[in-house]
Write a protein that holds these residues in place. Structure first.
Motif: not given
Length: 519
Positions: A332-339, A434-449
């Motif tokens: 929903x937020x993505x659509x608002x940004x696109x608009x 936080x070193x977990x942010x090293x693996x952050x992806x473009x969509x704001x998610x981190x997979x690092x432990x």
């Protein structure tokens, strides 16, 4: 009783305890291109403020303010071991300490003294002995102000050989539509001899202009950057780009101000700074917004050459993908940004310019930050303020004026900004993370432990924009040594690609750590 900012306190405790809870005996392996050395331990100095300065290659001078004066500590060599300590008395009750500045390869302490009986304020300079510490000169009177002023600033030219002191006289008329600002300007050479002084009157009343920036060049010319209005601002013309323009006001000591005017076309200026390049041109760099926008739409650069010619501004707009980067947002937020993008009102909010660097090839690096302030009132009526230092925005502009690249560094902090370091090859953005942010992806998610808070550097190749995430050291342990009292303002640059920081290691001892990026 002073109120306590509970939000700030809790988040600071969370930052410290999380680094302690998750710090591992096996620290994260330091990247191969990062070299870290440490000095021998030395006695700690309990001081109200601590300042650090590079005085030569592999030489640092620490100036620490105590109740009775200043303690100077000199460090030198590859490991920055302490060489000597000198104490100098200083009477703080009679003075207003203004800071220490690097002028023509000398460290100069600036302070003022107010004479109540004469209602005058005198400003003094005292040179520091960079070789051993202490003072190498007696105080030198720079100027005396006999009128009431509302602001006071020190500015130093890009080559560090010219000092300008400027101040604004308090207006005698409080009506902005009738008052015209007057600024006092004093310009000094590297030996602190006065080159010229003048009281400069702005060409329009306060209601018809805004002061945006002030600077001095290596030839001793003073520059005011202003925003001009054709008509006084009101609700109907506030977003009218035809009503606004930008102008340089230039003086070399004459009472008259030479004016060079330009426009951002269909855009409005937001934050802006001036910077001299090696050719003696003045770069005007900042952020712009579109009339309907609630934030920043992109960056711009215009250049005033030494002959007084101004280039047409070049614009570097932030795209939808760039604004969304590292944001974990709903569909929903993505659509608002696109608009919002379709309606030409999509922007980055709360972005302000922090630093501008000019590289030897003429490239320009602009570094800004998402900064905002929040407040709330508790049940007892106490107001609490929190300062937010979020994403860092870096824009690299090539020597021909074309966009090289723009990047975003994900960051969330309530206690520190960032540090920009540039070489001809790379750009470094330094802050704790936080070193977990090293693996952050473009969509704001981190997979690092990975756990813990590290002082990190985002390294960007100036030509390709290739990014590397470099964890430098843990906030509470470096190579097995427990460390304390990290603060970004303790970082002192040693060269384009190295810095040092002093940290407490308990047992009433400090240690100097040196980080070098292998290029």
């Amino acid at each position: 009783m002073k109120s306590i900012n509970l939000t700030l306190l809790l988040q600071l405790l969370l930052l410290v305890t999380s680094s302690q809870l998750f710090a591992q005996d096996d620290e994260i392996e330091r990247p191969a291109e990062v070299n870290l050395t440490k000095s021998e331990a030395y006695p700690v100095v309990d001081a109200s403020s601590k300042m650090y300065f590079r005085v030569a290659e592999n030489q640092v001078l620490a100036v620490k303010q105590v109740k009775t004066g200043f303690i100077f500590q000199k460090f030198e060599g590859e490991q920055l071991n302490i060489k000597n300590t000198i104490t100098e008395p200083f009477e703080f009750k009679k003075t207003n300490f203004k800071g220490i500045y690097n002028i023509d390869s000398k460290l100069v302490l600036m302070y003022s003294i107010y004479e109540k009986s004469q209602k005058t304020t005198s400003y003094y300079a005292q040179t520091i002995n960079s070789e051993n510490g202490g003072f190498s000169s007696t105080p030198k009177l720079l100027l005396t102000i006999e009128k009431d002023i509302t602001s006071f600033n020190f500015d130093i030219s890009a080559d560090r050989k010219i000092l300008a002191i400027s101040y604004r006289y308090r207006p005698s008329i409080k009506d902005d539509s009738k008052n015209t600002d007057v600024f006092g300007v004093h310009v000094f050479d590297g030996a602190l001899n006065e080159l010229w002084k003048s009281d400069l009157t702005m060409p329009q009343t306060e209601s018809m202009m805004d002061n945006l920036d002030f600077s001095i060049d290596s030839e001793g010319n003073a520059y005011f950057l202003i925003r001009k209005f054709k008509e006084e601002l009101n609700r109907s013309n506030r977003q009218d780009t035809d009503n606004q323009s930008i102008a340089f006001l230039i003086s070399n000591g004459d009472k008259a101000l030479n004016e060079v005017e330009f426009s951002l076309g269909n855009n409005l200026v937001s934050t802006v700074v001036m910077k001299e390049n090696p050719q003696g041109d003045i770069i005007c760099a900042g952020y712009y917004r579109k009339p309907k926008s609630n934030g920043i739409d992109g960056a711009f650069v215009s250049v005033l050459d030494s002959k007084g010619n101004i280039s047409e501004p070049k614009f570097y707009e932030f795209s939808l993908d760039f604004i969304k980067k590292y944001q974990n947002i709903s569909e929903r937020a993505k659509k608002k940004m696109e608009k919002a993008e379709e309606n030409d009102i999509l922007s980055l909010r709360n972005l302000i310019m922090r630093d501008v660097r000019v590289l030897s090839d003429g490239s320009i690096v602009l570094a800004g930050e998402i900064f905002y302030v929040t407040t709330y009132t508790d049940s007892k009526g106490n107001t609490h303020t929190t300062y937010h230092y979020d994403d860092v925005i870096v824009v690299k502009i090539n020597p021909d004026g074309e966009l090289g690249w723009m990047e975003k560094c994900y960051k969330r902090s309530i206690f520190e900004s960032f540090r920009l370091m540039t070489t001809d090859k790379n750009t470094y953005i330094l802050f704790s993370d936080y070193v977990s942010n090293a693996s952050m992806t473009a969509d704001g998610r981190s997979t690092s432990s990975s756990k813990g808070v590290y002082v990190t550097a985002h390294k960007f190749d100036n030509n390709t924009a290739e990014r590397k995430y470099l964890p430098l050291f843990n906030l509470d342990k470096i190579d097995g040594i427990k460390v304390y009292q990290y603060a970004l303002n303790r970082v002192v640059g040693l060269s384009d690609n190295s810095f040092a920081i002093e940290l407490y290691i308990k047992k009433k001892s400090d240690m100097m750590f040196k980080v070098t990026f292998e290029e």
